[in-house]
Design a protein around this motif. Structure first.
Motif, PDB file in Angstrom:
ATOM      1  N   LEU A 108       0.807  -1.221   0.000  1.00 29.84           N
ATOM      2  CA  LEU A 108       0.000   0.000   0.000  1.00 29.84           C
ATOM      3  C   LEU A 108       0.844   1.276   0.000  1.00 29.84           C
ATOM      4  CD1 LEU A 108      -2.629  -1.163   2.654  1.00 29.84           C
ATOM      5  CD2 LEU A 108      -2.877  -1.180   0.163  1.00 29.84           C
ATOM      6  N   LEU A 109       1.768   1.370   0.958  1.00 25.78           N
ATOM      7  CA  LEU A 109       2.554   2.595   1.092  1.00 25.78           C
ATOM      8  C   LEU A 109       3.531   2.784  -0.063  1.00 25.78           C
ATOM      9  CD1 LEU A 109       3.179   5.038   2.866  1.00 25.78           C
ATOM     10  CD2 LEU A 109       4.834   3.620   4.099  1.00 25.78           C
ATOM     11  N   ALA A 115       3.485   6.638  -6.735  1.00 22.20           N
ATOM     12  CA  ALA A 115       2.492   7.416  -7.483  1.00 22.20           C
ATOM     13  C   ALA A 115       2.615   8.902  -7.154  1.00 22.20           C
ATOM     14  CB  ALA A 115       1.086   6.920  -7.158  1.00 22.20           C
ATOM     15  N   LEU A 116       2.847   9.221  -5.883  1.00 19.98           N
ATOM     16  CA  LEU A 116       2.995  10.617  -5.471  1.00 19.98           C
ATOM     17  C   LEU A 116       4.241  11.242  -6.092  1.00 19.98           C
ATOM     18  CD1 LEU A 116       2.097  13.011  -3.669  1.00 19.98           C
ATOM     19  CD2 LEU A 116       3.537  12.026  -1.875  1.00 19.98           C
ATOM     20  N   ALA A 123       4.166  16.803 -12.779  1.00 20.72           N
ATOM     21  CA  ALA A 123       3.604  18.154 -12.641  1.00 20.72           C
ATOM     22  C   ALA A 123       4.681  19.226 -12.785  1.00 20.72           C
ATOM     23  CB  ALA A 123       2.898  18.293 -11.296  1.00 20.72           C
ATOM     24  N   LEU A 124       5.881  18.933 -12.294  1.00 17.71           N
ATOM     25  CA  LEU A 124       6.980  19.884 -12.403  1.00 17.71           C
ATOM     26  C   LEU A 124       7.643  19.863 -13.773  1.00 17.71           C
ATOM     27  CD1 LEU A 124       8.686  19.385  -8.922  1.00 17.71           C
ATOM     28  CD2 LEU A 124       7.238  21.302  -9.663  1.00 17.71           C
ATOM     29  N   ALA A 136       2.449   1.384 -15.244  1.00 20.52           N
ATOM     30  CA  ALA A 136       3.381   0.268 -15.058  1.00 20.52           C
ATOM     31  C   ALA A 136       4.342   0.532 -13.907  1.00 20.52           C
ATOM     32  CB  ALA A 136       4.162   0.019 -16.345  1.00 20.52           C
ATOM     33  N   VAL A 137       4.774   1.768 -13.743  1.00 18.38           N
ATOM     34  CA  VAL A 137       5.680   2.117 -12.640  1.00 18.38           C
ATOM     35  C   VAL A 137       4.977   1.893 -11.302  1.00 18.38           C
ATOM     36  CG1 VAL A 137       6.832   4.083 -11.521  1.00 18.38           C
ATOM     37  CG2 VAL A 137       7.078   3.723 -13.968  1.00 18.38           C
ATOM     38  N   ILE A 138       3.741   2.325 -11.206  1.00 19.83           N
ATOM     39  CA  ILE A 138       2.976   2.169  -9.970  1.00 19.83           C
ATOM     40  C   ILE A 138       2.701   0.688  -9.707  1.00 19.83           C
ATOM     41  CG2 ILE A 138       0.805   2.711  -8.799  1.00 19.83           C
ATOM     42  CD1 ILE A 138       0.819   5.351 -10.487  1.00 19.83           C
ATOM     43  N   LEU A 139       2.308  -0.046 -10.741  1.00 20.75           N
ATOM     44  CA  LEU A 139       2.043  -1.481 -10.573  1.00 20.75           C
ATOM     45  C   LEU A 139       3.307  -2.244 -10.188  1.00 20.75           C
ATOM     46  CD1 LEU A 139      -0.413  -2.097 -13.528  1.00 20.75           C
ATOM     47  CD2 LEU A 139      -0.912  -2.354 -11.084  1.00 20.75           C
TER      48      LEU A 139
END
Length: 185
Positions: A108-109, A115-116, A123-124, A136-139
């Motif tokens: 979870l963390l 993702a954060l 965004a930057l 894919a990176v998050i998974l």
């Protein structure tokens, strides 16, 4: 995998060893001993040799390449047998609270932090990722820990909690990965 195995795993092992026994000993001799122990690990030796051969561009003879190809095809099954053999007899009891924390953090963390960080970097404008690669990176971060996790934990005497955490993490990953796939698609 190259960055993880040649950079992250050794750095994490160094940090674990530095936090372990002998904290009262001088840092440089401890660090030297830790680095020598890491240099003797077959996993790191094999990766380093493969990297050197690849960088130098040495062409291996045909018969040797066929042998390597045969080993490569069977590597997954052999690795499972070796890891399974090393886990035989390990207790599935241990610090259940620690095992639950490890599993929750990994499932979870870890993906939430990945993702954060990815969202902030996107965004930057520091990175550009297509949506499929972003997912894919998050998974990848949401996958349960590798089988070698318990083998590495044995060095610290935490094989019970590690095997319990790995069993819990692998079992719960079915639910967390399914939910994450649902959210990301």
């Amino acid at each position: 995998l190259l960055v993880e195995n040649l950079l992250l795993v050794p750095v994490c092992l160094i940090l674990v060893e530095l936090a372990g026994k002998g904290v009262d000993q001088p840092l440089l001799p401890r660090l030297r001993r830790i680095l020598l122990d890491l240099a003797k690990m077959p996993m790191l030796i094999g990766l380093a040799l493969g990297l050197v051969v690849s960088i130098i561009g040495i062409a291996l003879p045909g018969p040797l390449m066929r042998s390597i190809d045969m080993f490569a095809v069977s590597a997954g099954a052999v690795a499972l047998i070796v890891i399974g053999g090393s886990l035989v007899g390990l207790p599935l009891h241990g610090n259940r609270s620690l095992a639950a924390q490890i599993s929750a953090s990994k499932l979870l963390l870890h993906p939430a932090l990945v993702a954060l960080v990815a969202a902030v970097l996107l965004a930057l404008g520091l990175i550009t990722l297509p949506p499929a690669l972003h997912s894919a990176v998050i998974l990848s971060a949401a996958m349960p820990m590798f089988g070698i996790y318990t083998v590495l934990a044995q060095r610290q005497g935490l094989e019970g909690a590690a095997s319990l955490a790995m069993l819990t993490g692998t079992s719960c990953a079915f639910v967390t990965l399914t939910g994450l796939l649902w959210v990301l698609t």
